[in-house]
Scaffold this motif. Structure first.
Motif, PDB file in Angstrom:
ATOM      1  N   THR A 187       0.939  -1.126   0.072  1.00  0.00           N
ATOM      2  CA  THR A 187       0.055   0.104  -0.065  1.00  0.00           C
ATOM      3  C   THR A 187       0.977   1.112   0.098  1.00  0.00           C
ATOM      4  OG1 THR A 187      -1.769  -1.098   1.354  1.00  0.00           O
ATOM      5  CG2 THR A 187      -1.923   1.451   1.324  1.00  0.00           C
ATOM      6  N   TYR A 188       1.961   1.271   1.126  1.00  0.00           N
ATOM      7  CA  TYR A 188       2.655   2.407   0.750  1.00  0.00           C
ATOM      8  C   TYR A 188       3.661   2.690   0.006  1.00  0.00           C
ATOM      9  CZ  TYR A 188       1.248   2.343   5.730  1.00  0.00           C
ATOM     10  OH  TYR A 188       0.211   2.334   7.001  1.00  0.00           O
ATOM     11  N   LEU A 189       3.961   1.415  -1.065  1.00  0.00           N
ATOM     12  CA  LEU A 189       4.755   1.570  -1.957  1.00  0.00           C
ATOM     13  C   LEU A 189       3.927   2.021  -3.418  1.00  0.00           C
ATOM     14  CD1 LEU A 189       7.272   0.762  -4.001  1.00  0.00           C
ATOM     15  CD2 LEU A 189       6.214  -1.531  -4.171  1.00  0.00           C
ATOM     16  N   PHE A 190       2.655   1.653  -3.433  1.00  0.00           N
ATOM     17  CA  PHE A 190       1.757   2.183  -4.336  1.00  0.00           C
ATOM     18  C   PHE A 190       1.638   3.892  -4.185  1.00  0.00           C
ATOM     19  CE2 PHE A 190      -0.257  -2.113  -4.646  1.00  0.00           C
ATOM     20  CZ  PHE A 190       0.866  -2.704  -5.058  1.00  0.00           C
ATOM     21  N   LYS A 191       1.442   4.249  -3.115  1.00  0.00           N
ATOM     22  CA  LYS A 191       1.295   5.574  -2.624  1.00  0.00           C
ATOM     23  C   LYS A 191       2.514   6.499  -3.105  1.00  0.00           C
ATOM     24  CE  LYS A 191      -2.285   5.509   0.723  1.00  0.00           C
ATOM     25  NZ  LYS A 191      -3.289   6.324   0.078  1.00  0.00           N
ATOM     26  N   ALA A 192       3.746   5.748  -2.790  1.00  0.00           N
ATOM     27  CA  ALA A 192       4.893   6.433  -3.289  1.00  0.00           C
ATOM     28  C   ALA A 192       5.265   6.626  -4.690  1.00  0.00           C
ATOM     29  CB  ALA A 192       6.204   5.388  -2.693  1.00  0.00           C
ATOM     30  N   ILE A 193       4.581   5.563  -5.174  1.00  0.00           N
ATOM     31  CA  ILE A 193       4.759   5.693  -6.665  1.00  0.00           C
ATOM     32  C   ILE A 193       3.939   6.998  -7.401  1.00  0.00           C
ATOM     33  CG2 ILE A 193       4.148   4.623  -9.111  1.00  0.00           C
ATOM     34  CD1 ILE A 193       4.966   1.954  -7.620  1.00  0.00           C
ATOM     35  N   VAL A 194       2.579   7.008  -6.971  1.00  0.00           N
ATOM     36  CA  VAL A 194       1.594   8.051  -7.340  1.00  0.00           C
ATOM     37  C   VAL A 194       2.298   9.408  -6.789  1.00  0.00           C
ATOM     38  CG1 VAL A 194      -0.481   9.070  -6.393  1.00  0.00           C
ATOM     39  CG2 VAL A 194      -0.538   6.643  -6.794  1.00  0.00           C
ATOM     40  N   ALA A 195       3.157   9.593  -5.614  1.00  0.00           N
ATOM     41  CA  ALA A 195       3.427  10.734  -5.271  1.00  0.00           C
ATOM     42  C   ALA A 195       5.014  10.705  -6.208  1.00  0.00           C
ATOM     43  CB  ALA A 195       4.008  10.902  -3.920  1.00  0.00           C
ATOM     44  N   GLU A 196       5.451   9.846  -6.664  1.00  0.00           N
ATOM     45  CA  GLU A 196       6.662   9.873  -7.499  1.00  0.00           C
ATOM     46  C   GLU A 196       7.947  10.313  -6.368  1.00  0.00           C
ATOM     47  OE1 GLU A 196       6.592  12.316 -10.900  1.00  0.00           O
ATOM     48  OE2 GLU A 196       4.923  11.288 -11.918  1.00  0.00           O
ATOM     49  N   ASP A 197       7.744   9.603  -5.481  1.00  0.00           N
ATOM     50  CA  ASP A 197       8.758   9.669  -4.397  1.00  0.00           C
ATOM     51  C   ASP A 197      10.032   8.677  -4.622  1.00  0.00           C
ATOM     52  OD1 ASP A 197      10.419   9.636  -1.909  1.00  0.00           O
ATOM     53  OD2 ASP A 197       8.720  10.274  -0.706  1.00  0.00           O
ATOM     54  N   PHE A 198      10.943   9.112  -5.312  1.00  0.00           N
ATOM     55  CA  PHE A 198      11.992   7.927  -5.697  1.00  0.00           C
ATOM     56  C   PHE A 198      12.650   7.293  -4.748  1.00  0.00           C
ATOM     57  CE2 PHE A 198      11.208  10.428  -9.536  1.00  0.00           C
ATOM     58  CZ  PHE A 198      11.392   9.906 -10.402  1.00  0.00           C
TER      59      PHE A 198
ATOM     60  N   GLU B  22      11.459   6.550  -1.539  1.00  0.00           N
ATOM     61  CA  GLU B  22      10.416   5.799  -0.834  1.00  0.00           C
ATOM     62  C   GLU B  22      10.024   4.765  -1.775  1.00  0.00           C
ATOM     63  OE1 GLU B  22       8.357   6.035   2.106  1.00  0.00           O
ATOM     64  OE2 GLU B  22      10.205   6.855   2.355  1.00  0.00           O
ATOM     65  N   MET B  23      10.056   4.760  -2.973  1.00  0.00           N
ATOM     66  CA  MET B  23       9.990   3.488  -4.233  1.00  0.00           C
ATOM     67  C   MET B  23      11.150   2.502  -3.888  1.00  0.00           C
ATOM     68  SD  MET B  23       8.511   5.147  -7.803  1.00  0.00           S
ATOM     69  CE  MET B  23       9.403   6.646  -7.840  1.00  0.00           C
ATOM     70  N   GLU B  24      12.451   3.070  -3.803  1.00  0.00           N
ATOM     71  CA  GLU B  24      13.593   2.180  -3.854  1.00  0.00           C
ATOM     72  C   GLU B  24      13.342   1.513  -2.521  1.00  0.00           C
ATOM     73  OE1 GLU B  24      16.933   4.490  -4.373  1.00  0.00           O
ATOM     74  OE2 GLU B  24      16.841   4.523  -6.693  1.00  0.00           O
ATOM     75  N   GLU B  25      13.157   2.099  -1.282  1.00  0.00           N
ATOM     76  CA  GLU B  25      13.096   1.684   0.048  1.00  0.00           C
ATOM     77  C   GLU B  25      12.079   0.600   0.366  1.00  0.00           C
ATOM     78  OE1 GLU B  25      13.276   4.784   2.807  1.00  0.00           O
ATOM     79  OE2 GLU B  25      15.270   5.538   2.005  1.00  0.00           O
ATOM     80  N   LEU B  26      10.855   0.939  -0.403  1.00  0.00           N
ATOM     81  CA  LEU B  26       9.714  -0.088  -0.155  1.00  0.00           C
ATOM     82  C   LEU B  26       9.847  -1.269  -1.153  1.00  0.00           C
ATOM     83  CD1 LEU B  26       7.269   2.886   0.408  1.00  0.00           C
ATOM     84  CD2 LEU B  26       8.028   1.107   2.261  1.00  0.00           C
ATOM     85  N   GLY B  27      10.902  -1.427  -1.963  1.00  0.00           N
ATOM     86  CA  GLY B  27      10.725  -2.639  -2.653  1.00  0.00           C
ATOM     87  C   GLY B  27      10.417  -2.746  -4.016  1.00  0.00           C
ATOM     88  N   LEU B  28      10.270  -1.696  -4.714  1.00  0.00           N
ATOM     89  CA  LEU B  28       9.936  -1.690  -6.328  1.00  0.00           C
ATOM     90  C   LEU B  28      10.895  -2.266  -7.099  1.00  0.00           C
ATOM     91  CD1 LEU B  28       7.980  -0.774  -8.203  1.00  0.00           C
ATOM     92  CD2 LEU B  28       9.071   1.321  -8.656  1.00  0.00           C
TER      93      LEU B  28
ATOM     94  N   ARG C  18       4.271  -0.087 -13.419  1.00  0.00           N
ATOM     95  CA  ARG C  18       5.282   0.039 -14.717  1.00  0.00           C
ATOM     96  C   ARG C  18       5.450   1.257 -14.785  1.00  0.00           C
ATOM     97  NH1 ARG C  18       9.088  -1.641 -17.445  1.00  0.00           N
ATOM     98  NH2 ARG C  18       7.898  -3.774 -16.929  1.00  0.00           N
ATOM     99  N   HIS C  19       4.632   2.565 -14.217  1.00  0.00           N
ATOM    100  CA  HIS C  19       5.021   3.908 -14.318  1.00  0.00           C
ATOM    101  C   HIS C  19       6.196   4.057 -13.261  1.00  0.00           C
ATOM    102  CE1 HIS C  19       4.709   8.264 -14.177  1.00  0.00           C
ATOM    103  NE2 HIS C  19       4.520   8.125 -13.009  1.00  0.00           N
ATOM    104  N   GLY C  20       6.030   3.475 -12.208  1.00  0.00           N
ATOM    105  CA  GLY C  20       7.189   3.654 -11.372  1.00  0.00           C
ATOM    106  C   GLY C  20       8.374   3.106 -11.651  1.00  0.00           C
TER     107      GLY C  20
END
Length: 449
Positions: free
Chosen positions: A395-406, A408-414, A440-442
């Motif tokens: 959930t937090y990873l998907f929200k980080a992608i929406v926010a384009e928080d690079f 957070e995306m890396e730390e949360l396992g993308l 895919r966007h992330g």
């Protein structure tokens, strides 16, 4: 050392229309197509042929200028009848009218005793290399890279998925040769992951030069991304490669026979097919001969692949490069009075909500494409964690992608995910978000940052 992994999280979708283990008597496809859109990450496709040219199976027809040592080859011999482009001349597909008898380019048998870089260059020139996918990002691997390990999932838990033991029967020598070649491309291990719930098929049981691991549990236990997570997780800076069992066989045929053999046995599945079964064809086959005249109704969705991760195609569309099944289900373009409030045991659902008594139905479900609701605000429900057997916070990873928080995306396992790994999250999402497209966007944000 081999590992046994038993997963509990996930959800099995038991659908009507599984293919019986028999070859269906259907007409062969006449046209075949290579679609650049099948290859995420391809940046600057360059067509190497013109309409009217004749080609053999294995003739180079396409390259990516950004990685031009990798050849995308013709799956069959015949005539180039169409180079189809879309808006802004975007290349959509290269279509080939097949010969009655397929002829192959002869590359010569491949010596596995040559050095690693020479072997990679040779495989890249034969047309089989696009079967090798790099993680992170889920893109065609670069032959110049050296992965820390290579992973092969020998079973598929997607809805109505084909039985690899059936589709690859008799291919034992080619599969072993493919494994031997892959083992030369990495300093790490080749992991062959089999279904721990049943005996391994003959094509996998006697394999050497690979570590055989057992996985069991509901879908997505058969996803190679889930298997990587539990065997050797991907961290920032890591590279691993994945190959499908059919891709391993293609590599083995290039090694032993010196040809690009794009033949494959695919499953015809879904509730709207009059006759389900398996057919022998080639990569990129036109599906019209398998579908037209084989339908229970006229208002259907034809999917190259499975219902969770497949691609919608036309009745005369072409099989995707990485797909091993065709699924046909009813279109769901209708509105339903009371919707999920009306009690029913006929609706497939992960949620035990009012009206959704599917958990009482132990049989198979007939599903359509209706989403039973529109897109809604992204809410935290905790449901994603119940179907994703990975130690991440989706959930937090998907929200980080929406926010384009690079960060957070890396730390949360993308880095560990591609679209198929979150397909169940999309299915169970009460907010109806397109989670696969979001991931895919992330990935593209991280790739091109």
């Amino acid at each position: 050392m081999s590992k046994i992994v038993k997963l509990k999280k996930g959800f099995d979708m038991k659908l009507v229309g599984k293919a019986p283990l028999e070859i269906a008597n259907l007409a062969a496809s006449q046209t075949f197509a290579i679609k650049p859109t099948d290859f995420p990450g391809i940046q600057r496709p360059k067509v190497l042929v013109n309409e009217g040219d004749t080609v053999k199976a294995g003739t180079p027809i396409l390259i990516d200028k950004a990685m031009d040592q990798v050849i995308y080859a013709a799956p069959v011999s015949g005539e180039i009848v169409e180079i189809k482009r879309g808006e802004k001349r975007k290349l959509l597909e290269i279509k080939i009218l097949a010969d009655q008898t397929i002829t192959h380019e002869n590359f010569g048998k491949i010596d596995l005793n040559q050095d690693r870089d020479a072997l990679a260059a040779k495989l890249a020139s034969t047309g089989v290399w696009p079967n090798i996918i790099q993680r992170p990002f889920g893109i065609v691997a670069n032959p110049a890279d050296s992965p820390k390990a290579i992973f092969i999932s020998a079973f598929d838990t997607h809805p109505l998925a084909p039985d690899y033991g059936f589709t690859l029967q008799g291919q034992e020598s080619f599969f072993q040769a493919g494994i031997d070649a892959l083992a030369k491309l990495t300093k790490g291990k080749v992991h062959l992951n089999v279904d721990g719930a049943k005996p391994a098929a003959a094509v996998f049981s006697g394999v050497k030069n690979a570590q055989i691991n057992q996985f069991s549990g509901p879908h997505p236990a058969g996803n190679v991304g889930v298997q990587i997570h539990h065997l050797d997780p991907i961290n920032k800076g890591d590279l691993v490669w994945t190959v499908s069992p059919a891709g391993v066989v293609q590599i083995g045929k290039a090694v032993l026979q010196g040809i690009y053999d794009a033949s494959k046995t695919i499953a015809l599945t879904g509730s709207e097919l009059t006759k389900a079964g398996y057919v022998k064809t080639f990569v990129g086959a036109n599906v019209a001969s398998f579908v037209k005249g084989n339908l229970n109704s006229g208002h259907v969705r034809v999917i190259s692949g499975n219902v969770l991760t497949g691609e919608k195609i036309n009745l005369d569309g072409h099989l995707g490069f990485y797909h091993n099944q065709i699924t046909v289900i009813p279109e769901g373009d209708y509105e339903e009075f009371l919707g999920w409030i009306k009690p029913s045991t006929a609706k497939l659902s992960f949620h035990k909500a009012l009206g959704m008594f599917s958990f009482l139905n132990k049989g198979e479900f007939k599903v359509d494409t209706n989403t039973h609701g529109e897109e809604r605000p992204f809410v935290v429900s905790g449901v994603f964690e119940k179907v994703l057997p990975m130690d991440i916070l989706p959930t937090y990873l998907f929200k980080a992608i929406v926010a384009e928080d690079f960060d957070e995306m890396e730390e949360l396992g993308l880095y560990e995910l591609v679209e198929e790994d979150v397909a169940l999250c999309e299915f169970v999402d009460p907010s109806k978000n397109e989670i696969q497209g979001l991931v895919r966007h992330g990935i593209e944000l991280l790739m091109y940052s």
